[in-house]
Design an enzyme around this catalytic site. Structure first.
Site, PDB file in Angstrom:
ATOM      1  N   ASP A 290      40.837  54.173  69.281  1.00  0.00           N
ATOM      2  CA  ASP A 290      40.464  54.177  70.728  1.00  0.00           C
ATOM      3  C   ASP A 290      40.269  55.955  70.947  1.00  0.00           C
ATOM      4  OD1 ASP A 290      40.088  51.643  71.792  1.00  0.00           O
ATOM      5  OD2 ASP A 290      42.120  51.403  71.511  1.00  0.00           O
TER       6      ASP A 290
ATOM      7  N   HIS B 258      35.943  53.346  68.970  1.00  0.00           N
ATOM      8  CA  HIS B 258      35.821  52.931  70.225  1.00  0.00           C
ATOM      9  C   HIS B 258      35.681  54.285  71.497  1.00  0.00           C
ATOM     10  CE1 HIS B 258      37.230  50.257  74.078  1.00  0.00           C
ATOM     11  NE2 HIS B 258      35.976  50.819  74.259  1.00  0.00           N
TER      12      HIS B 258
ATOM     13  N   PHE C  71      43.752  51.312  78.337  1.00  0.00           N
ATOM     14  CA  PHE C  71      45.177  51.020  78.129  1.00  0.00           C
ATOM     15  C   PHE C  71      45.572  50.012  77.252  1.00  0.00           C
ATOM     16  CE2 PHE C  71      44.701  53.202  82.196  1.00  0.00           C
ATOM     17  CZ  PHE C  71      45.680  54.210  81.988  1.00  0.00           C
TER      18      PHE C  71
ATOM     19  N   ASP D 223      38.248  42.787  72.544  1.00  0.00           N
ATOM     20  CA  ASP D 223      39.048  43.721  72.589  1.00  0.00           C
ATOM     21  C   ASP D 223      40.108  43.793  73.875  1.00  0.00           C
ATOM     22  OD1 ASP D 223      40.511  46.280  72.377  1.00  0.00           O
ATOM     23  OD2 ASP D 223      38.871  47.573  72.992  1.00  0.00           O
TER      24      ASP D 223
HETATM   25  C1  DX5 Z   1      42.125  49.416  75.641  1.00  0.00           C
HETATM   26  C2  DX5 Z   1      41.839  49.490  74.084  1.00  0.00           C
HETATM   27  C3  DX5 Z   1      42.336  48.476  73.295  1.00  0.00           C
HETATM   28  C4  DX5 Z   1      43.761  48.180  73.317  1.00  0.00           C
HETATM   29  C5  DX5 Z   1      43.638  46.596  73.402  1.00  0.00           C
HETATM   30  O1  DX5 Z   1      41.240  50.171  76.107  1.00  0.00           O
HETATM   31  O2  DX5 Z   1      40.285  49.712  73.857  1.00  0.00           O
HETATM   32  O3  DX5 Z   1      42.013  48.675  71.839  1.00  0.00           O
HETATM   33  O4  DX5 Z   1      44.677  48.433  72.586  1.00  0.00           O
HETATM   34  O5  DX5 Z   1      44.714  45.902  73.841  1.00  0.00           O
HETATM   35  P1  DX5 Z   1      45.724  45.464  73.471  1.00  0.00           P
HETATM   36  O6  DX5 Z   1      46.367  46.476  72.604  1.00  0.00           O
HETATM   37  O7  DX5 Z   1      46.412  45.193  74.669  1.00  0.00           O
HETATM   38  O8  DX5 Z   1      45.411  44.042  72.764  1.00  0.00           O
HETATM   39 ZN    ZN Z   2      39.504  49.774  71.939  1.00  0.00          ZN
END
Ligand code: DX5
Ligand code: ZN
Length: 225
Positions: free
Chosen positions: A37, A72, A149, A181
């Site tokens: 990310d 991402h 987040f 995601d």
């Molecule tokens: C959030 C990120 C994710 C995040 C996914 O903006 O893009 O990649 O890690 O959410 P979790 O880890 O909570 O599944």
């Molecule tokens: Zn992500």
């Protein structure tokens, strides 16, 4: 027969002190794609990882099991960074359509760098907004949480978009992969995989990190959901 799941550990969940050693452990499992990310503090109200972490993960997996890496891009005007991200070793580059005036040009730029293209839809982004670009998109990721987040819960109203993108793919004979995601729990993974044509899952704390079992056991278990 249904496609094999594409499992994508979200590196944002790792404490920064331990990224290298944990990535080395993950690389030895049957996972598929490291999910990285990248945030600019403007497109989303947070900072994530950057090119240096990407280069580090590239080095680790090149010396190991040659896994894929996706980036991402939660940044404004990501076209400015495509070359940098491509050279740092991303295999798949995802952009949010709202982050560019002409997102299709950025997808074409990603292709010119020899990388796979990805579009990410926020919970508020409609199929209508991206449908004209789907023929040049290799991966469509749908956010089931608002971006920025880790550790948020799956928002049930986003489920319909997975269904719509799956139906649209068959109707128009397209071949993009559908990926979730955010908020990937056992129940969510199982429902989206078996009922909504979703094959890819970004994995966070719910199923992969900070579990009692080691990564290999978790990954093998998720394959059975
Ligand atoms: C959030 C990120 C994710 C995040 C996914 O903006 O893009 O990649 O890690 O959410 P979790 O880890 O909570 O599944
Ligand atoms: Zn992500």
């Amino acid at each position: 027969m249904q496609d094999k799941k594409i499992l994508c550990p979200s590196i944002l969940n790792l404490p920064i002190m331990h990224i290298a050693e944990e990535v080395t452990k993950l690389d030895k499992t049957d996972m598929d794609i490291f999910h990285v990310d990248i945030m600019d503090g403007t497109f989303v109200p947070n900072f994530g990882m950057s090119v240096r972490e990407l280069q580090m993960i590239r080095e680790i997996t090149d010396a190991g099991n040659k896994k894929l890496i996706d980036c991402h891009m939660m940044v404004m005007n990501p076209h400015r960074y495509i070359q940098m991200i491509a050279e740092a070793g991303a295999d798949i580059i995802y952009i949010h359509p709202e982050s560019e005036l002409i997102p299709s040009a950025t997808l074409e730029l990603i292709q010119r760098h020899g990388k796979k293209t990805g579009l990410i839809l926020n919970p508020s982004t409609s199929l209508e907004m991206v449908k004209d670009m789907l023929p040049i998109t290799d991966y469509v990721m749908i956010m089931a949480v608002n971006p920025g987040f880790a550790g948020r819960s799956f928002m049930p109203y986003t489920r319909q978009k997975f269904v719509d993108l799956h139906t649209y793919r068959s109707e128009y004979n397209l071949s993009y992969h559908l990926v979730l995601d955010g908020g990937a729990t056992k129940e969510v993974i199982s429902d989206l995989y078996h009922n909504c044509g979703v094959e890819g899952f970004v994995l966070g704390k719910q199923e992969l990190f900070f579990q009692e079992d080691d990564y290999e056991t978790c990954i093998n278990r998720i394959r059975l959901y």
